[in-house]
Design a protein around this motif. Structure first.
Motif, mmCIF file in Angstrom:
data_model
loop_
_atom_site.group_PDB
_atom_site.id
_atom_site.type_symbol
_atom_site.label_atom_id
_atom_site.label_comp_id
_atom_site.label_asym_id
_atom_site.label_seq_id
_atom_site.Cartn_x
_atom_site.Cartn_y
_atom_site.Cartn_z
ATOM 1 N N VAL A 1 0.973 -1.136 -0.151
ATOM 2 C CA VAL A 1 -0.185 -0.011 -0.062
ATOM 3 C C VAL A 1 0.817 1.153 -0.022
ATOM 4 O O VAL A 1 0.679 2.152 -0.577
ATOM 5 C CB VAL A 1 -1.073 -0.121 1.382
ATOM 6 N N ALA A 2 1.970 1.302 0.927
ATOM 7 C CA ALA A 2 2.760 2.494 1.146
ATOM 8 C C ALA A 2 3.480 2.540 -0.535
ATOM 9 O O ALA A 2 3.391 3.865 -0.893
ATOM 10 C CB ALA A 2 3.877 2.280 1.898
ATOM 11 N N ALA A 3 3.980 1.662 -1.083
ATOM 12 C CA ALA A 3 4.715 1.657 -2.320
ATOM 13 C C ALA A 3 3.598 2.242 -3.381
ATOM 14 O O ALA A 3 4.066 3.099 -4.392
ATOM 15 C CB ALA A 3 5.269 0.398 -2.876
ATOM 16 N N ARG A 4 2.338 1.711 -3.459
ATOM 17 C CA ARG A 4 1.460 2.210 -4.407
ATOM 18 C C ARG A 4 1.107 3.606 -4.280
ATOM 19 O O ARG A 4 0.956 4.202 -5.214
ATOM 20 C CB ARG A 4 0.073 1.385 -4.379
ATOM 21 N N LEU A 5 0.908 4.141 -3.027
ATOM 22 C CA LEU A 5 0.556 5.357 -2.717
ATOM 23 C C LEU A 5 1.546 6.391 -2.817
ATOM 24 O O LEU A 5 1.622 7.618 -2.621
ATOM 25 C CB LEU A 5 -0.378 5.496 -1.533
ATOM 26 N N GLY A 6 2.742 5.979 -2.382
ATOM 27 C CA GLY A 6 3.901 6.899 -2.231
ATOM 28 C C GLY A 6 4.021 7.497 -1.013
ATOM 29 O O GLY A 6 4.261 8.566 -0.898
ATOM 30 N N ILE A 7 3.506 6.793 0.074
ATOM 31 C CA ILE A 7 3.575 7.368 1.531
ATOM 32 C C ILE A 7 4.457 6.482 2.100
ATOM 33 O O ILE A 7 4.980 5.274 1.853
ATOM 34 C CB ILE A 7 2.280 7.236 2.226
ATOM 35 N N ALA A 8 4.737 6.724 3.652
ATOM 36 C CA ALA A 8 5.631 6.009 4.342
ATOM 37 C C ALA A 8 4.959 4.756 4.903
ATOM 38 O O ALA A 8 3.872 4.743 4.908
ATOM 39 C CB ALA A 8 5.824 6.825 5.578
ATOM 40 N N LYS A 9 5.770 3.844 4.873
ATOM 41 C CA LYS A 9 5.052 2.519 5.401
ATOM 42 C C LYS A 9 4.390 2.637 6.831
ATOM 43 O O LYS A 9 3.571 2.087 7.120
ATOM 44 C CB LYS A 9 6.166 1.338 5.466
ATOM 45 N N SER A 10 4.945 3.641 7.798
ATOM 46 C CA SER A 10 4.355 3.855 8.844
ATOM 47 C C SER A 10 3.090 4.445 9.120
ATOM 48 O O SER A 10 1.994 4.256 9.615
ATOM 49 C CB SER A 10 5.395 4.633 9.879
#
Length: 268
Positions: free
Chosen positions: A43-52
């Protein structure tokens, strides 16, 4: 469906606003349109957000029932989304079958007519067909009202103990000198509504305006029939609750019965 980076879907002025959390939640849910299960890393990779950030959002959505955990840190869409979708479909169907009946009722009583459902402890008006002389402020201001000072809300609460309890917990706010704010008296209005098959509100939300509502029934089986929506006629107190009251009551009740029958046919 191609999932855009989060920065591409977030409004330019929302980077540091409370809207960011809402936008993130929507973007996270969109990820599940292409895969049945996902973890925070993907999800983080798809949206370009931090994993946290992805972890926190997935956990929050799961706590609210929009997602559910499937093990090993993975998530899938939750049943609450299905419930929301079903409500949306049901309400679209309700509006579709009700519109012709509402139009006829307006022409018969020559007053504004409304179709409403409960949303939390409020009444949400799905449709309002106005008539000449309704008054501009009335037509434009009121789309969602507290249920306790609405005839539609009274009809819905009369067949729903959970809604009744929620309304009382919220509190009976006084809008006018005539608003029923005493819980015992308000309970008596619900008993009267059940006995007579319709509800009235006289000057309880806005002075000079009153309404009469009747229930649209749904459900079956062990839970039995209950009011899932209601029709109301609203106008000046002298017109709605004056000498024309019996005719208005008859019209509202007949309209609600016709919509109930139409819903039954549509869902058979």
């Amino acid at each position: 469906m191609t999932v855009l980076p989060f920065s591409a879907v977030l409004p330019e002025d929302a980077e540091d606003s409370p809207l960011r959390s809402v936008s993130t939640a929507v973007a996270v849910l969109d990820c599940f349109t292409t895969e049945p299960e996902l973890g925070a890393t993907k999800v983080a990779a798809r949206l370009g957000i931090a994993k946290s950030t992805a972890c926190r959002m997935l956990a929050a959505l799961a706590a609210g029932g929009l997602l559910e955990r499937s093990g090993a840190g993975r998530y899938r869409l939750g049943l609450r989304l299905f419930e929301y979708g079903q409500l949306a479909v049901d309400r679209l169907l309700l509006r579709e079958v009700a519109m012709p009946v509402l139009g006829e009722l307006r022409e018969t009583v020559r007053e504004t007519v409304q179709l409403g459902v409960a949303v939390g402890t409020d009444v949400l008006y799905l449709e309002r067909l106005e008539t000449a002389g309704a008054g501009l402020r009335f037509r434009t201001d009121y789309h969602r009202n507290p249920a306790h000072s609405s005839s539609i809300g009274r009809v819905l609460a009369a067949s729903d103990r959970e809604l009744t309890a929620a309304i009382l917990e919220r509190g009976l706010e006084r809008r006018t000198p005539f608003t029923v704010v005493d819980p015992q008296r308000w309970h008596r209005t619900l008993i009267q509504t059940r006995e007579q098959g319709y509800a009235t509100c006289r000057d309880e939300y806005d002075l000079g305006w009153s309404s009469i509502a009747a229930p649209i029934l749904g459900g079956s089986g062990r839970s039995g029939r209950r009011a899932v929506a209601a029709v109301s006629v609203v106008g000046s107190t002298s017109r709605v609750l004056g000498p024309r009251k019996p005719a208005v009551v008859q019209g509202v009740r007949r309209a609600a019965e016709r919509i109930t029958a139409a819903l039954d046919r549509a869902t058979d």
